[in-house]
Design a protein around this motif. Sequence first.
Motif, PDB file in Angstrom:
ATOM      1  N   ALA B 242       0.864  -1.181   0.000  1.00 30.39           N
ATOM      2  CA  ALA B 242       0.000   0.000   0.000  1.00 30.39           C
ATOM      3  C   ALA B 242       0.898   1.226   0.000  1.00 30.39           C
ATOM      4  O   ALA B 242       1.786   1.331   0.858  1.00 30.39           O
ATOM      5  N   SER B 391      -1.421  -8.899  -8.446  1.00 27.00           N
ATOM      6  CA  SER B 391      -2.001  -8.345  -7.215  1.00 27.00           C
ATOM      7  C   SER B 391      -3.400  -7.787  -7.453  1.00 27.00           C
ATOM      8  O   SER B 391      -3.718  -7.288  -8.533  1.00 27.00           O
ATOM      9  N   ARG B 392      -4.233  -7.886  -6.414  1.00 25.26           N
ATOM     10  CA  ARG B 392      -5.621  -7.419  -6.447  1.00 25.26           C
ATOM     11  C   ARG B 392      -5.885  -6.526  -5.248  1.00 25.26           C
ATOM     12  O   ARG B 392      -5.426  -6.798  -4.151  1.00 25.26           O
ATOM     13  N   ARG B 393      -6.703  -5.502  -5.462  1.00 27.38           N
ATOM     14  CA  ARG B 393      -6.967  -4.560  -4.378  1.00 27.38           C
ATOM     15  C   ARG B 393      -8.183  -4.950  -3.527  1.00 27.38           C
ATOM     16  O   ARG B 393      -8.368  -4.418  -2.436  1.00 27.38           O
ATOM     17  N   ASP B 394      -9.021  -5.869  -4.020  1.00 31.45           N
ATOM     18  CA  ASP B 394     -10.305  -6.124  -3.354  1.00 31.45           C
ATOM     19  C   ASP B 394     -10.295  -7.438  -2.583  1.00 31.45           C
ATOM     20  O   ASP B 394     -11.255  -8.193  -2.617  1.00 31.45           O
ATOM     21  N   ASN B 401      -2.914  -3.938  -1.721  1.00 31.32           N
ATOM     22  CA  ASN B 401      -2.827  -4.754  -2.938  1.00 31.32           C
ATOM     23  C   ASN B 401      -2.270  -6.110  -2.546  1.00 31.32           C
ATOM     24  O   ASN B 401      -1.167  -6.197  -2.010  1.00 31.32           O
TER      25      ASN B 401
END
Lengths: 179, 435
Positions: B242, B391-394, B401
């Motif tokens: 982050a 990577s995914r933020r959710d 991430n």
Amino acid sequence: MDKDTKVQVMSESEQMLLWYQVNKFYSAEARALDEEDYVSWFNMLAEDLQYWMPVRESLFRKDEKPDSTKNMNHYNESFQSLQLRVARLHSGAAWSEDPRTRYRHLISNVEVEVGEKSGELKVLSNTLVYRNRLEREEYWLVAKREDVLRQVGGSFKVVKRKITPDFSCLLSKNLNVFL
Amino acid sequence: MSQLEELKRMVNLNDGRIDRRIFWEDWIYQLELEKLFAKSWLFVAHESQIAKPGDFLTTYMGQDNVIVARHKDHTIHVFTNSCTHRGNRICFADRGQARQFNCNYHGWAFGTDGALLGMHEEDHYEGHINKSDWGLQNARVETYKGLVFACFDDEAPRLEEFLGDFRWYLDVILDQTEEGTEFIGGTMKNMFNANWKFGAENFIGDSLHVGWTHASGAKAVSKGGAVPEYMPVDPESFHANANGHGWEGGVDGLGTLALVSSGDPTLVEYFEKERSNMAKRLGDLRARKLYGSVISATVFPNFSFLPGINTMRTWLPKGPRQFELRSWTMVNKNMPDHIRDIVQKASSLTFSPSGIFEMDDGENWENATLSNEGVVTRRQSLHYGLRVGTSRRDDPEFPGNISRPMYSDVNQLAFYQRWMDFLTADSWGDIPKVR
């Protein structure tokens, strides 16, 4: 009988003999460390060993305090934890020690006093440790050593060692050596 | 091509390629000092190091030497350690207690807030100096749960915003107890002939080096057993980043505690009892699954730590090919003495210049830097492409991430993306607030 009196009652030739024996012991210890002969080295250490090297700092004289093991230490070791550290080198996987580091331990300024317990000596010495590695890496370490040696058979074992380095910032990437 | 255009091509986030010149060139290093270290929030101290009014320590923000002092009104001030008369350093001690700092050269005296108080033989000036114009340069100072940060840029966002989602991870080590944390006394310092970014990127995401670089240390602690038993291979292990800060680690809650215990159950038993209290503050996920796992982390740009081993450290740049590492062991204030002693010894045995793990890192970082003296060598870019773009933020569990497992270059690339954000920005207005 206090310590000064004890030393005084030793004849000069007795004191010389003791000094000679301690120097002989330190030369053998230095050679063991230079040659990474840790089997011999551990034979020179008592199993109740306290091996301590505090971190030095640059402080105003008024702020100086006696060293404490409760602060940051380079080493604060027992016989067992030193063995664990040596096991790393003998793991066959210490890539950063292959090729080997060339070590040289020079011990000088040896002063021998009678210790607090019978059969023990209190010894001051200076040590200069030279390290050379790979093409051009060269590092010098200079320190004071305060030892308690126990007389065992015809030789000694280190019971306590306090190493007081003269650096506050270690000028190299690691401390891959015992002093 | 302008220098800026050239620089922008040195980090390729899509392919995971990095130009070796970012670890070598003097002009890039000078940009780092001006556009990164003079603009970013930087860790400077733990509050416990300057607990009482008059307590101070000296450290560096970039290559600017600064004094971090507790003023008589208990506020913390961070200011340049250089006299406004001829520029001499005004304080030469690493730490201590002072009412004021007197320059050795002409006796100019500065307060613990950096203000010019007076000078030796002040009468010579016959009133022709306005002392309030000649104080030292103060940085902005903010704290986060015991950690003191400073920043020389007025346009920077507040520290909380700078840390962003990463605060959730910092709390795992900073907020376990009501009483908080403290550093044990003294500062470990040592030098590396390496670029400072190798330390920061290693701690932000380099799980991959552990099984190989640290095979010797792992064999030593596991008494020659399988290597490395404590490293989580499970697919739930993860990278989180982050705003350029990053955390990598497992979720078994045990790996690091087992590693530093060397067969002695005392520490593991202590934390098993503490976890229910920790869970009240941090929740089960952080108290039971994260704390105790093998984890390493970096707060952008140059402050790193290992939860569980509790080494806290800052990689101070000294040129493109040299940095100074300063490190401390952090403990909870309410830890009993025997637990504190175990943590302190474990941290020295594993991650200190003499530590059986850290000892092997320096040679890698030095030679990863110094091999770039060869002009032909320097032309070939480096591979940072492991699991790039995953990577995914959710993520339903973790903020920031997230990428799984922990063996990837995802956090390292996030670090270099943030680095590039700073180096190519004219001001904080050009830097994305959230990454």
